[in-house]
Scaffold this active site. Sequence first.
Site, PDB file in Angstrom:
ATOM      1  N   ASN A  34       0.830  -1.221   0.000  1.00  0.00           N
ATOM      2  CA  ASN A  34       0.000   0.000   0.000  1.00  0.00           C
ATOM      3  C   ASN A  34       0.860   1.266   0.000  1.00  0.00           C
ATOM      4  O   ASN A  34       0.333   2.363   0.109  1.00  0.00           O
ATOM      5  CB  ASN A  34      -0.967   0.010   1.205  1.00  0.00           C
ATOM      6  CG  ASN A  34      -0.252   0.276   2.514  1.00  0.00           C
ATOM      7  OD1 ASN A  34       0.984   0.214   2.583  1.00  0.00           O
ATOM      8  ND2 ASN A  34      -1.007   0.566   3.557  1.00  0.00           N
ATOM      9  N   GLY A  38       6.749   1.847   1.971  1.00  0.00           N
ATOM     10  CA  GLY A  38       7.463   1.336   0.795  1.00  0.00           C
ATOM     11  C   GLY A  38       7.413   2.341  -0.338  1.00  0.00           C
ATOM     12  O   GLY A  38       6.654   3.308  -0.300  1.00  0.00           O
ATOM     13  N   ASN A  99      -6.357 -12.141   6.869  1.00  0.00           N
ATOM     14  CA  ASN A  99      -6.625 -12.183   5.425  1.00  0.00           C
ATOM     15  C   ASN A  99      -5.645 -13.082   4.691  1.00  0.00           C
ATOM     16  O   ASN A  99      -6.032 -13.877   3.824  1.00  0.00           O
ATOM     17  CB  ASN A  99      -6.582 -10.763   4.831  1.00  0.00           C
ATOM     18  CG  ASN A  99      -7.811  -9.955   5.237  1.00  0.00           C
ATOM     19  OD1 ASN A  99      -8.888 -10.505   5.434  1.00  0.00           O
ATOM     20  ND2 ASN A  99      -7.636  -8.646   5.373  1.00  0.00           N
ATOM     21  N   ARG A 106      -7.227 -21.274   1.773  1.00  0.00           N
ATOM     22  CA  ARG A 106      -8.074 -21.526   0.610  1.00  0.00           C
ATOM     23  C   ARG A 106      -7.275 -22.063  -0.578  1.00  0.00           C
ATOM     24  O   ARG A 106      -7.707 -22.992  -1.262  1.00  0.00           O
ATOM     25  CB  ARG A 106      -8.775 -20.218   0.227  1.00  0.00           C
ATOM     26  CG  ARG A 106      -9.724 -20.380  -0.909  1.00  0.00           C
ATOM     27  CD  ARG A 106     -10.673 -19.206  -0.973  1.00  0.00           C
ATOM     28  NE  ARG A 106     -11.430 -19.245  -2.202  1.00  0.00           N
ATOM     29  CZ  ARG A 106     -12.087 -18.223  -2.698  1.00  0.00           C
ATOM     30  NH1 ARG A 106     -12.095 -17.073  -2.041  1.00  0.00           N
ATOM     31  NH2 ARG A 106     -12.751 -18.329  -3.818  1.00  0.00           N
ATOM     32  N   TYR A 145       2.785  -2.308  17.750  1.00  0.00           N
ATOM     33  CA  TYR A 145       3.641  -3.162  16.907  1.00  0.00           C
ATOM     34  C   TYR A 145       3.874  -4.515  17.593  1.00  0.00           C
ATOM     35  O   TYR A 145       3.603  -5.565  17.021  1.00  0.00           O
ATOM     36  CB  TYR A 145       4.959  -2.444  16.681  1.00  0.00           C
ATOM     37  CG  TYR A 145       5.934  -3.155  15.762  1.00  0.00           C
ATOM     38  CD1 TYR A 145       5.726  -3.183  14.384  1.00  0.00           C
ATOM     39  CD2 TYR A 145       7.087  -3.768  16.261  1.00  0.00           C
ATOM     40  CE1 TYR A 145       6.638  -3.805  13.529  1.00  0.00           C
ATOM     41  CE2 TYR A 145       8.002  -4.386  15.415  1.00  0.00           C
ATOM     42  CZ  TYR A 145       7.780  -4.404  14.059  1.00  0.00           C
ATOM     43  OH  TYR A 145       8.685  -5.014  13.223  1.00  0.00           O
ATOM     44  N   LYS A 149       2.192  -8.029  16.439  1.00  0.00           N
ATOM     45  CA  LYS A 149       3.029  -9.131  15.944  1.00  0.00           C
ATOM     46  C   LYS A 149       2.855 -10.388  16.799  1.00  0.00           C
ATOM     47  O   LYS A 149       2.923 -11.510  16.308  1.00  0.00           O
ATOM     48  CB  LYS A 149       4.500  -8.707  15.927  1.00  0.00           C
ATOM     49  CG  LYS A 149       4.841  -7.647  14.887  1.00  0.00           C
ATOM     50  CD  LYS A 149       4.976  -8.247  13.489  1.00  0.00           C
ATOM     51  CE  LYS A 149       5.525  -7.232  12.502  1.00  0.00           C
ATOM     52  NZ  LYS A 149       5.675  -7.778  11.137  1.00  0.00           N
TER      53      LYS A 149
HETATM   54  P1  NAD Z   1       9.420  -1.361   5.647  1.00  0.00           P
HETATM   55  O1  NAD Z   1       8.628  -0.374   6.397  1.00  0.00           O
HETATM   56  O2  NAD Z   1      10.477  -0.862   4.711  1.00  0.00           O
HETATM   57  O3  NAD Z   1       8.474  -2.322   4.805  1.00  0.00           O
HETATM   58  C1  NAD Z   1       7.147  -2.608   5.142  1.00  0.00           C
HETATM   59  C2  NAD Z   1       6.327  -2.607   3.859  1.00  0.00           C
HETATM   60  O4  NAD Z   1       4.959  -2.945   4.174  1.00  0.00           O
HETATM   61  C3  NAD Z   1       6.286  -1.237   3.184  1.00  0.00           C
HETATM   62  O5  NAD Z   1       6.510  -1.370   1.809  1.00  0.00           O
HETATM   63  C4  NAD Z   1       4.885  -0.725   3.480  1.00  0.00           C
HETATM   64  O6  NAD Z   1       4.405   0.192   2.522  1.00  0.00           O
HETATM   65  C5  NAD Z   1       4.113  -2.033   3.504  1.00  0.00           C
HETATM   66  N1  NAD Z   1       2.844  -1.960   4.268  1.00  0.00           N
HETATM   67  C6  NAD Z   1       2.655  -1.425   5.500  1.00  0.00           C
HETATM   68  N2  NAD Z   1       1.364  -1.545   5.858  1.00  0.00           N
HETATM   69  C7  NAD Z   1       0.724  -2.172   4.832  1.00  0.00           C
HETATM   70  C8  NAD Z   1      -0.609  -2.561   4.603  1.00  0.00           C
HETATM   71  N3  NAD Z   1      -1.572  -2.339   5.521  1.00  0.00           N
HETATM   72  N4  NAD Z   1      -0.917  -3.174   3.436  1.00  0.00           N
HETATM   73  C9  NAD Z   1       0.037  -3.394   2.491  1.00  0.00           C
HETATM   74  N5  NAD Z   1       1.329  -3.038   2.653  1.00  0.00           N
HETATM   75  C10 NAD Z   1       1.668  -2.441   3.812  1.00  0.00           C
HETATM   76  O7  NAD Z   1      10.068  -2.337   6.732  1.00  0.00           O
HETATM   77  P2  NAD Z   1      11.060  -3.582   6.569  1.00  0.00           P
HETATM   78  O8  NAD Z   1      12.236  -3.309   7.390  1.00  0.00           O
HETATM   79  O9  NAD Z   1      11.227  -3.945   5.145  1.00  0.00           O
HETATM   80  O10 NAD Z   1      10.218  -4.717   7.306  1.00  0.00           O
HETATM   81  C11 NAD Z   1       9.508  -5.710   6.606  1.00  0.00           C
HETATM   82  C12 NAD Z   1       8.856  -6.667   7.596  1.00  0.00           C
HETATM   83  O11 NAD Z   1       9.865  -7.291   8.382  1.00  0.00           O
HETATM   84  C13 NAD Z   1       7.875  -5.999   8.547  1.00  0.00           C
HETATM   85  O12 NAD Z   1       6.782  -6.863   8.748  1.00  0.00           O
HETATM   86  C14 NAD Z   1       8.674  -5.867   9.822  1.00  0.00           C
HETATM   87  O13 NAD Z   1       7.852  -5.868  10.952  1.00  0.00           O
HETATM   88  C15 NAD Z   1       9.569  -7.095   9.754  1.00  0.00           C
HETATM   89  N6  NAD Z   1      10.796  -6.875  10.523  1.00  0.00           N
HETATM   90  C16 NAD Z   1      11.786  -6.076  10.041  1.00  0.00           C
HETATM   91  C17 NAD Z   1      12.908  -5.842  10.830  1.00  0.00           C
HETATM   92  C18 NAD Z   1      14.054  -4.995  10.340  1.00  0.00           C
HETATM   93  O14 NAD Z   1      14.965  -4.740  11.117  1.00  0.00           O
HETATM   94  N7  NAD Z   1      14.111  -4.551   9.110  1.00  0.00           N
HETATM   95  C19 NAD Z   1      13.012  -6.421  12.095  1.00  0.00           C
HETATM   96  C20 NAD Z   1      11.963  -7.203  12.551  1.00  0.00           C
HETATM   97  C21 NAD Z   1      10.855  -7.432  11.760  1.00  0.00           C
END
Ligand code: NAD
Length: 311
Positions: A34, A38, A99, A106, A145, A149
Amino acid sequence: MKKRVLVTGGAGFLGSYLCEELLNKGNEVFCLDNFFTGHKKNIIHLLDNPYFELIRHDVTMPFYIEADEIYNLACPASPVYYQLNPIKTIKTSVMGSVNMLGLAKRIKAKILQASTSEVYGNPEEHPQNENYHGKVNPIGDRACYDEGKRCAESLFINYYRQNNVKIKILRIFNTYGPRMSANDGRVISNFIVSALKNKNIEVFGDGSQTRSFCYVDDMIKGMIRFMDTPDNITGPLNIGNSQEYSIIEIAEKIIEITGSRSKIIFKSLPEDDPLKRSPDISEARKTIDWNPEIDLDEGLKQTVKYFESII
Ligand code: NAD
Ligand code: UDP
């Protein structure tokens, strides 16, 4: 064999590398995002690939596609962004998981959840292994958060137990690298951007709190390897680099690498900011034969090079 793979959050920092690597491995990739945190620029180089499809969609709304695997990464990861709209952050983790799990059930797809070291909260055990249940404040600033999670993990394990959905829960520890947004708000990008601009580096608290930083390439390898494990392996599995540094050490390292004239200044520590964090990765070593290969100095150099090119 070519697989059809859905990556939610695919235009984010980690998601964009994951899409790229899955394409390199000969798969067809559907990137759903969305664009909250990103950006199209993260995946613009993939748009010409006929096996790559970009879908603007919000995971809190139902979605249908035929796929063999789903990586559920959609969720803002930076404390600054996940606290902007905390209710939406909870919905993204909880409704997004419902979702995507419903879809996986499914279409009989395998589904991996990008969980987090935040499920351990401000940990009383150190380093954290998968059997530790964490210490999370359910009404604190980070709860949207952390608890989102945690609830997602609970949904995943129950779809496995109740509905035989093939799930993988991956607990990701702090990961960094090129393509993080300059205004992402997380520590590595903040410090590098300030250092390159010779601006003050803001350390929250006294800087004695610790984190362990994993380079993005190592993380992506681990994610894909975990997805490829047999169906009876569900996790949770910790993944991250176990070399632990204090935040002040990180600031000093970045000043040194960039040759910056920045000064370190101190700001108040945000609520519930974990004081210690380092993963016990013995389970990842055993289950997926994974060990991070890129140390912090090397990873920081690559990341600095990237920010130099965009600033
Ligand atoms: P990021 O914020 O760069 O990426 C998250 C992406 O999800 C973005 O592109 C954002 O636009 C998209 N997004 C957010 N809400 C959304 C929604 N409702 N519908 C569709 N898209 C949505 O963060 P990241 O570092 O790339 O993290 C990716 C995943 O890994 C996340 O779930 C995060 O919790 C997990 N994570 C990352 C880290 C880290 O250090 N990078 C650590 C622990 C967990
Ligand atoms: N931090 C800091 N200055 C910043 C950004 C973060 O001192 O500009 C600290 C923050 O308080 C935390 C650590 O760095 O202790 C890691 O923060 P980040 O937001 O990267 O991730 P998380 O707290 O979720 O691990």
